[in-house]
Design a protein around this motif. Structure first.
Motif, PDB file in Angstrom:
ATOM      1  N   ILE A   9      61.635   6.667  28.846  1.00 40.92           N
ATOM      2  CA  ILE A   9      60.453   7.526  28.820  1.00 40.92           C
ATOM      3  C   ILE A   9      59.188   6.695  29.000  1.00 40.92           C
ATOM      4  N   GLY A  10      59.139   5.529  28.298  1.00 43.32           N
ATOM      5  CA  GLY A  10      57.975   4.657  28.429  1.00 43.32           C
ATOM      6  C   GLY A  10      57.803   4.155  29.840  1.00 43.32           C
TER       7      GLY A  10
ATOM      8  N   LEU B  39      58.858   5.579  32.631  1.00 46.85           N
ATOM      9  CA  LEU B  39      58.442   6.690  33.487  1.00 46.85           C
ATOM     10  C   LEU B  39      56.959   7.003  33.310  1.00 46.85           C
ATOM     11  N   LYS B  40      56.500   6.947  32.053  1.00 47.53           N
ATOM     12  CA  LYS B  40      55.081   7.216  31.816  1.00 47.53           C
ATOM     13  C   LYS B  40      54.207   6.121  32.422  1.00 47.53           C
ATOM     14  N   SER B  41      54.656   4.856  32.314  1.00 43.18           N
ATOM     15  CA  SER B  41      53.869   3.751  32.880  1.00 43.18           C
ATOM     16  C   SER B  41      53.805   3.833  34.403  1.00 43.18           C
ATOM     17  N   MET B  42      54.789   4.541  35.001  1.00 49.18           N
ATOM     18  CA  MET B  42      54.796   4.720  36.460  1.00 49.18           C
ATOM     19  C   MET B  42      54.023   5.958  36.884  1.00 49.18           C
ATOM     20  N   GLY B  43      53.437   6.652  35.887  1.00 46.35           N
ATOM     21  CA  GLY B  43      52.586   7.792  36.213  1.00 46.35           C
ATOM     22  C   GLY B  43      53.221   9.155  36.018  1.00 46.35           C
ATOM     23  N   ALA B  44      54.423   9.196  35.462  1.00 44.99           N
ATOM     24  CA  ALA B  44      55.085  10.489  35.242  1.00 44.99           C
ATOM     25  C   ALA B  44      54.374  11.249  34.126  1.00 44.99           C
ATOM     26  N   ALA B  45      54.121  12.522  34.341  1.00 42.73           N
ATOM     27  CA  ALA B  45      53.470  13.356  33.337  1.00 42.73           C
ATOM     28  C   ALA B  45      54.493  13.796  32.289  1.00 42.73           C
ATOM     29  N   ASN B  46      53.962  14.188  31.113  1.00 40.62           N
ATOM     30  CA  ASN B  46      54.847  14.649  30.039  1.00 40.62           C
ATOM     31  C   ASN B  46      55.698  15.838  30.468  1.00 40.62           C
ATOM     32  N   VAL B  47      55.085  16.739  31.231  1.00 38.50           N
ATOM     33  CA  VAL B  47      55.815  17.936  31.643  1.00 38.50           C
ATOM     34  C   VAL B  47      56.992  17.572  32.539  1.00 38.50           C
ATOM     35  N   ASN B  48      56.837  16.553  33.375  1.00 36.42           N
ATOM     36  CA  ASN B  48      57.942  16.135  34.249  1.00 36.42           C
ATOM     37  C   ASN B  48      59.069  15.501  33.443  1.00 36.42           C
ATOM     38  N   ILE B  49      58.718  14.719  32.449  1.00 33.49           N
ATOM     39  CA  ILE B  49      59.751  14.089  31.617  1.00 33.49           C
ATOM     40  C   ILE B  49      60.463  15.142  30.774  1.00 33.49           C
ATOM     41  N   ARG B  50      59.686  16.114  30.288  1.00 34.21           N
ATOM     42  CA  ARG B  50      60.317  17.209  29.536  1.00 34.21           C
ATOM     43  C   ARG B  50      61.327  17.949  30.416  1.00 34.21           C
ATOM     44  N   LYS B  51      60.984  18.141  31.674  1.00 31.85           N
ATOM     45  CA  LYS B  51      61.914  18.820  32.588  1.00 31.85           C
ATOM     46  C   LYS B  51      63.223  18.047  32.710  1.00 31.85           C
ATOM     47  N   ILE B  52      63.130  16.719  32.739  1.00 30.40           N
ATOM     48  CA  ILE B  52      64.356  15.904  32.837  1.00 30.40           C
ATOM     49  C   ILE B  52      65.295  16.226  31.698  1.00 30.40           C
ATOM     50  N   PHE B  53      64.765  16.236  30.478  1.00 34.56           N
ATOM     51  CA  PHE B  53      65.624  16.457  29.305  1.00 34.56           C
ATOM     52  C   PHE B  53      66.058  17.911  29.187  1.00 34.56           C
ATOM     53  N   LEU B  54      65.241  18.835  29.673  1.00 32.77           N
ATOM     54  CA  LEU B  54      65.680  20.238  29.677  1.00 32.77           C
ATOM     55  C   LEU B  54      66.778  20.459  30.710  1.00 32.77           C
TER      56      LEU B  54
ATOM     57  N   PRO C 298      61.624  20.998  20.643  1.00 33.34           N
ATOM     58  CA  PRO C 298      61.957  19.573  20.501  1.00 33.34           C
ATOM     59  C   PRO C 298      61.588  18.740  21.727  1.00 33.34           C
ATOM     60  N   SER C 299      61.541  19.365  22.907  1.00 34.23           N
ATOM     61  CA  SER C 299      61.223  18.589  24.115  1.00 34.23           C
ATOM     62  C   SER C 299      59.782  18.069  24.097  1.00 34.23           C
ATOM     63  N   TYR C 300      58.917  18.696  23.287  1.00 38.49           N
ATOM     64  CA  TYR C 300      57.524  18.219  23.197  1.00 38.49           C
ATOM     65  C   TYR C 300      57.424  16.866  22.506  1.00 38.49           C
ATOM     66  N   LEU C 301      58.525  16.429  21.890  1.00 40.28           N
ATOM     67  CA  LEU C 301      58.527  15.098  21.273  1.00 40.28           C
ATOM     68  C   LEU C 301      58.258  14.006  22.312  1.00 40.28           C
ATOM     69  N   VAL C 302      58.563  14.297  23.558  1.00 39.02           N
ATOM     70  CA  VAL C 302      58.334  13.331  24.642  1.00 39.02           C
ATOM     71  C   VAL C 302      56.858  12.932  24.712  1.00 39.02           C
ATOM     72  N   GLY C 303      55.976  13.898  24.492  1.00 37.06           N
ATOM     73  CA  GLY C 303      54.552  13.622  24.601  1.00 37.06           C
ATOM     74  C   GLY C 303      54.024  12.687  23.530  1.00 37.06           C
ATOM     75  N   ARG C 304      54.772  12.469  22.468  1.00 29.73           N
ATOM     76  CA  ARG C 304      54.315  11.611  21.376  1.00 29.73           C
ATOM     77  C   ARG C 304      54.825  10.188  21.497  1.00 29.73           C
ATOM     78  N   ILE C 305      55.573   9.935  22.534  1.00 28.98           N
ATOM     79  CA  ILE C 305      56.102   8.579  22.753  1.00 28.98           C
ATOM     80  C   ILE C 305      55.108   7.779  23.601  1.00 28.98           C
ATOM     81  N   SER C 306      54.683   6.643  23.071  1.00 33.56           N
ATOM     82  CA  SER C 306      53.702   5.800  23.754  1.00 33.56           C
ATOM     83  C   SER C 306      54.416   4.785  24.638  1.00 33.56           C
ATOM     84  N   PRO C 307      54.040   4.669  25.914  1.00 33.47           N
ATOM     85  CA  PRO C 307      54.704   3.702  26.804  1.00 33.47           C
ATOM     86  C   PRO C 307      54.427   2.258  26.378  1.00 33.47           C
ATOM     87  N   GLU C 308      53.262   1.985  25.843  1.00 27.58           N
ATOM     88  CA  GLU C 308      52.944   0.614  25.437  1.00 27.58           C
ATOM     89  C   GLU C 308      53.883   0.128  24.344  1.00 27.58           C
ATOM     90  N   LYS C 309      54.055   0.969  23.314  1.00 25.46           N
ATOM     91  CA  LYS C 309      54.885   0.554  22.185  1.00 25.46           C
ATOM     92  C   LYS C 309      56.349   0.453  22.568  1.00 25.46           C
TER      93      LYS C 309
END
Length: 416
Positions: free
Chosen positions: A312-313, A315-330, A400-411
């Motif tokens: 997830i980190g 993907l976010k560092s590559m510019g993926a939006a939260n909604v796109n990552i949520r779609k992956i897990f859905l 539960p898929s909204y948990l993706v938005g709380r994950i920081s790519p830096e950490k």
């Protein structure tokens, strides 16, 4: 190209996570979904099969609608009506009605040796539809009703066992009319034995030539208890009953006796009320199973997200939006739910087929009106169950898929 769907497919088919904790938890979640689907399929198939079986048996004995004299009470000693009625032609043309037949009833007592049993004679004529009793026949031939009056009767297996009567045996019956103090005696011969499994009716009804009842009641040759009307859809019996009632009342002459139309649900409300209660039980089972499947998948999805924080980190560092990552897990969740539903359908349908063909599970007919568990497996039921379970489960996973938005790519990347 749908990138989210592509990544979800790779995650679903990946073999490098076999030892991950998420893999084991997800397997348990998929197994839970499969078990839930099996329970839902069995619940719907058994309850609808049970309802259909009991309804068909009650309708086989009492028909969907009965047209009788208004003065006839709930007993089987009826007030006669004339056979030739002006409404018959209109009823035969009414859409939804499949068959109309004459009938007459007469209570009596069978005496066979030292055994006695109170029964109800149901008089039938040449227009009688034998399909129900032919289906439930143990032995014997149809009663010949086109020729002279016959002494052959059909009794149930239960009456046969109680009175020790077999095919070809003769027995006596006693009848009492209101204006007579001495019972009338008649002798009949067992010409057929049936067994419907509906114990309440099996121990009561004996099929007989209608002309015997006319003679016992001192009726004319054109007098009967009434008409039985069969419809093609029990769910429409109230609506058709109203139409039949309007036609019957609108066709009566001024000086003709008043008639009434009784539908089978009014005549045996305790049976149909009991069957309707089963619908509530099914809805409760379906709700519980869907909730269990949903919570199983929620736990599985949370573990997958936690184990895929590095992905997830990145993907976010590559510019993926939260909604796109949520779609992956859905999408991934949909694949897992679909896998569980597939196995659940295979097992559930297989169990239904085994019960339908081999009658593995038996019931007490005195309590359940059937001797084996009936199943009614319908394609549209399966489609509704699968679509409903899939949609409800995925809706439960949105939170539960909204948990993706709380994950920081830096950490996540630094932690790795």
């Amino acid at each position: 190209m749908n990138t989210e769907l592509f990544i979800a497919r790779r995650l679903f088919s990946s073999k490098d996570a076999e030892q991950h904790l998420s893999r084991r938890i997800v397997r348990l979640a998929v197994a839970g979904i499969s078990l839930g689907m099996v329970v839902m399929i069995l619940a719907v198939a058994i309850v609808t099969g049970f309802q259909g079986e009991v309804e068909s048996k009650v309708n086989g004995f009492a028909a969907h609608l009965q047209i009788v004299n208004y003065d006839s009470n709930q007993s089987y000693q009826t007030v006669p009506i004339n056979e030739g009625q002006p409404f018959l032609e209109k009823l035969n043309q009414l859409s939804g009605i499949t068959h109309i037949q004459k009938f007459a009833t007469k209570p009596g007592i069978i005496k066979a040796g030292e055994e006695i049993q109170g029964v109800v004679l149901k008089g039938i004529s040449a227009d009688f539809d034998w399909s129900f009793f032919a289906k439930n026949k143990i032995e014997g031939d149809l009663i010949p009703l086109d020729s002279a009056r016959t002494d052959l009767v059909w009794i149930s297996q239960q009456i046969s066992d109680l009175l020790r009567l077999e095919m070809g045996d003769k027995f006596q019956m006693y009848f009492l009319n209101e204006d007579e103090r001495i019972p009338r005696l008649r002798r009949f011969t067992v010409g057929g034995i049936y067994r419907s499994g509906l114990e309440e009716f099996d121990r009561m009804f004996v099929l007989i030539d209608l002309r015997h009842i006319q003679r016992l009641n001192n009726w004319a040759d054109d007098q009967i208890s009434g008409y039985e009307v069969f419809v093609d859809d029990l769910d429409q019996v109230e609506n058709l009953g109203s139409q039949v009632r309007d036609i019957v009342l609108g066709s009566l002459d001024v000086d003709a006796p008043m008639l009434r139309v009784v539908n089978v649900k009014e005549k045996y409300p305790y049976i149909f009320d009991w069957l309707n209660l089963l619908d509530m039980n099914v809805w409760i089972i379906l709700l519980l199973m869907v909730l269990v499947a949903g919570f199983n998948m929620i736990s599985g999805l949370l573990v997958i997200i936690l184990e895929r924080t590095r992905m997830i980190g990145i993907l976010k560092s590559m510019g993926a939006a939260n909604v796109n990552i949520r779609k992956i897990f859905l999408y991934l969740s949909a694949f897992l739910v679909g896998k569980g539903l597939l196995w659940g359908n295979i097992i559930g349908i297989l169990l239904c087929v085994i019960q339908s063909q081999f009658k593995v599970i038996h019931l007490d007919p005195a309590s359940y009106y059937v001797d084996t568990v009936p199943v009614n497996l319908m394609i549209h039921h399966l489609l509704l169950l699968n679509v409903g379970a899939l949609l409800v489960t995925l809706l439960m996973l949105l939170g539960p898929s909204y948990l993706v938005g709380r994950i920081s790519p830096e950490k996540t990347i630094r932690f790795d």
